[in-house]
Write an enzyme that holds these catalytic residues in place. Sequence first.
Site, short mmCIF file in Angstrom:
data_model
loop_
_atom_site.label_atom_id
_atom_site.label_comp_id
_atom_site.label_asym_id
_atom_site.label_seq_id
_atom_site.Cartn_x
_atom_site.Cartn_y
_atom_site.Cartn_z
N GLU A 1 -29.87 10.78 -21.53
CA GLU A 1 -29.76 10.27 -20.07
C GLU A 1 -31.36 10.07 -19.70
O GLU A 1 -32.41 11.12 -19.90
CB GLU A 1 -29.10 11.23 -19.24
CG GLU A 1 -27.53 11.39 -19.76
CD GLU A 1 -26.68 12.16 -18.80
OE1 GLU A 1 -27.23 12.69 -17.87
OE2 GLU A 1 -25.74 12.36 -19.15
N HIS B 1 -24.07 9.83 -14.54
CA HIS B 1 -23.92 11.34 -14.42
C HIS B 1 -23.81 11.59 -12.99
O HIS B 1 -24.73 12.45 -12.41
CB HIS B 1 -25.06 11.95 -15.00
CG HIS B 1 -24.80 13.21 -15.29
ND1 HIS B 1 -25.11 14.01 -16.35
CD2 HIS B 1 -23.88 14.31 -14.75
CE1 HIS B 1 -24.87 15.20 -16.40
NE2 HIS B 1 -24.00 15.45 -15.55
N1 LIG Z 1 -20.27 14.87 -14.61
C1 LIG Z 1 -20.72 15.81 -13.93
O1 LIG Z 1 -21.58 15.72 -12.80
C2 LIG Z 1 -20.38 17.12 -14.18
C3 LIG Z 1 -20.10 17.68 -15.38
N2 LIG Z 1 -19.49 18.92 -15.59
C4 LIG Z 1 -19.26 19.38 -16.97
O2 LIG Z 1 -17.95 19.66 -16.87
C5 LIG Z 1 -17.91 20.80 -17.81
C6 LIG Z 1 -16.54 21.65 -17.56
O3 LIG Z 1 -16.62 21.92 -16.00
P1 LIG Z 1 -15.68 23.08 -15.64
O4 LIG Z 1 -14.11 22.57 -15.53
O5 LIG Z 1 -16.13 23.58 -14.55
O6 LIG Z 1 -15.42 24.23 -16.65
P2 LIG Z 1 -14.63 25.46 -17.01
O7 LIG Z 1 -15.69 26.48 -17.76
O8 LIG Z 1 -14.14 26.14 -15.80
O9 LIG Z 1 -13.59 24.95 -17.88
C7 LIG Z 1 -13.85 24.60 -19.35
C8 LIG Z 1 -12.46 24.74 -20.08
O10 LIG Z 1 -12.80 23.96 -21.35
C9 LIG Z 1 -12.04 25.08 -22.29
N3 LIG Z 1 -12.74 24.75 -23.56
C10 LIG Z 1 -13.90 25.05 -24.13
N4 LIG Z 1 -14.10 24.85 -25.45
C11 LIG Z 1 -12.90 24.13 -25.67
C12 LIG Z 1 -12.52 23.28 -26.64
N5 LIG Z 1 -13.28 23.20 -27.72
N6 LIG Z 1 -11.54 22.73 -26.93
C13 LIG Z 1 -10.59 22.64 -25.68
N7 LIG Z 1 -10.96 23.19 -24.55
C14 LIG Z 1 -12.32 24.04 -24.43
C15 LIG Z 1 -12.49 26.53 -21.55
O11 LIG Z 1 -11.48 27.35 -22.33
C16 LIG Z 1 -12.23 26.23 -20.17
O12 LIG Z 1 -11.01 26.36 -19.77
C17 LIG Z 1 -19.07 21.56 -17.47
O13 LIG Z 1 -19.50 22.44 -18.73
C18 LIG Z 1 -20.00 20.60 -17.16
O14 LIG Z 1 -20.72 20.23 -18.67
C19 LIG Z 1 -19.47 19.97 -14.61
C20 LIG Z 1 -19.71 19.28 -13.42
C21 LIG Z 1 -20.21 18.10 -12.88
O1 LIG Z 2 -25.60 17.10 -10.49
C1 LIG Z 2 -26.10 17.30 -11.79
O2 LIG Z 2 -27.13 17.16 -11.74
C2 LIG Z 2 -25.38 17.73 -12.91
C3 LIG Z 2 -24.05 17.82 -12.62
C4 LIG Z 2 -23.43 18.46 -13.84
O3 LIG Z 2 -23.21 17.95 -14.89
C5 LIG Z 2 -23.03 19.86 -13.72
O4 LIG Z 2 -22.75 20.61 -12.65
O5 LIG Z 2 -22.78 20.63 -14.95
#
Ligand SMILES: NC(=O)C1=CN([C@@H]2O[C@H](COP(=O)(O)OP(=O)(O)OC[C@H]3O[C@@H](n4cnc5c(N)ncnc54)[C@H](O)[C@@H]3O)[C@@H](O)[C@H]2O)C=CC1
Ligand SMILES: O=C(O)CCC(=O)C(=O)O
Length: 465
Positions: free
Chosen positions: A312, A343
């Site tokens: 990115e 993102h």
């Molecule tokens: N696009 C964006 O702006 C954002 C992206 N994210 C991404 O989203 C991801 C997930 O966020 P949350 O839901 O808060 O995380 P979380 O930790 O609450 O949930 C992740 C889930 O994935 C499961 N998991 C882990 N490895 C796995 C696998 N190999 N197969 C199946 N399930 C698996 C875990 O057991 C857990 O239940 C973050 O790690 C981050 O990278 C988060 C916030 C914003």
């Molecule tokens: O807002 C951001 O810069 C990152 C969001 C994200 O991917 C995260 O919270 O993991």
Amino acid sequence: MSSPQEIQQAFQNISISGSPNRVSKSPVQSFMNNLPHRLSVSKQKTLKPFSSGDIKVLLLENVNKTAIDILTKQGYQVEFHKASLDEETLIEKIKDVHCIGIRSKTKLTAKVLSHAKNLVSIGCFCIGTNQVDLEYATKIGVAVFNSPFSNSRSVAELIMAEIVCLARQVGDRSIELHTGTWNKVSNKCWEVRGKTLGIIGYGHIGSQLSVLAEAFGMHVIYYDIVGIMAIGMAKQVDDLNEFLGQADFLTCHVPETSETKNLLSLPQFAAMKDGAYVLNASRGTVIDIPALIQAMKVGKIAGAALDVYPQEPPKNGDKLFVDSLNEWTSELVSLPNVILTPHIGGSTEEAQSAIGVEVSQALSKYINEGSSVGSVNFPEVSLRGLSLDQEDTVRVLYIHHNVPGVLKTVNNILSDHNIEKQFSDSQTDIAYLIADISGVDQKDIKDIYDRLNATEAKIAIRLLY
Ligand SMILES: NC(=O)C1=CN([C@@H]2O[C@H](COP(=O)(O)OP(=O)(O)OC[C@H]3O[C@@H](n4cnc5c(N)ncnc54)[C@H](O)[C@@H]3O)[C@@H](O)[C@H]2O)C=CC1
Ligand SMILES: O=C(O)CCC(=O)C(=O)O
């Protein structure tokens, strides 16, 4: 057509409460704002390793103003940058800061962190912490904090909206109309009601999305490596292939790990229903994008929404999302029914403001009091604040290798004083001890520090008084 003056006049009396430009406060945020400010409890002694004005904080990637305000109010020197920094500049800047705040773009590698001489903590103003070499940070005794759920709802809402937009080919119709083409079609446009949403990763985001999707009349199934209680009528499916074969829409909400790299590749796309849709707002490595392009070209996958990419750009700007960034870019952008966002899953006013408050408070509590509550790489250790009358009390923060006999050695050093309270915990190779010792003369402090510093197991020490 109205003149610009007429338009301005027509809008000037509109109540600001309905304006989309107004920063609305989510109920969570309003609730948080009304909580007593835990960092400024009046009868509590303010512990300082040295003047708080000496604490240098570097904030990158346009971290929210709430964070700048809270950290500045602590008296710290705060340097703020809108973008991330290139590696060379980052190495130069990190040399003398005590705390660095980043979002998802700044890579705090072992190489970068090895130049940090005073660093005590890192704040990831986001959920993901994969951009930080956590193992190395732990090895050098730097506590890393994040915001585990403040932007979860924002991501879930974006995904829900995109599910509808993919089903209705809204992205393509909008692009066409922007360039003058009227294309009123219903061919292969669907309602989402009654369709099946497959969620990979049923954590904070996945489970929020589950609630939204059911409200739209969707059936929800999820796949996760751990057993998780279903919300509403959702069902966990343990076999990945069986799960893939049931979903009309498939969305990924897993962290970036070695197991989630290319979690969806050619075999997984092949196992999906013909004409299914794929969404990813987790991390760019989770989907094998060249394989997705192939699956879309043969019509196996009818549409995709992507918010994250393997590479990115480090900052905003034109002509950055190009083949030199990811070699398949031009092929991807030329496909129909592909929604691409930069993102922004967690980028809402509510989320960013709440993250700013949450992470900066955790950082301040760690710097000022040693509390590691909320840290992702340290055991969570905290002691209640010292009261103003505890003048001769010193708080010892001792981060050490998790090996037998350390507490005996440390308590031996502290035993010349009264150990009022202490709390110690460990997490894999690292352990963290906080102890409040009273009856300490100012002149003893250096001696205590030197003796603790000479212990073999020590990783880092701070004395607050
Ligand atoms: N696009 C964006 O702006 C954002 C992206 N994210 C991404 O989203 C991801 C997930 O966020 P949350 O839901 O808060 O995380 P979380 O930790 O609450 O949930 C992740 C889930 O994935 C499961 N998991 C882990 N490895 C796995 C696998 N190999 N197969 C199946 N399930 C698996 C875990 O057991 C857990 O239940 C973050 O790690 C981050 O990278 C988060 C916030 C914003
Ligand atoms: O807002 C951001 O810069 C990152 C969001 C994200 O991917 C995260 O919270 O993991």
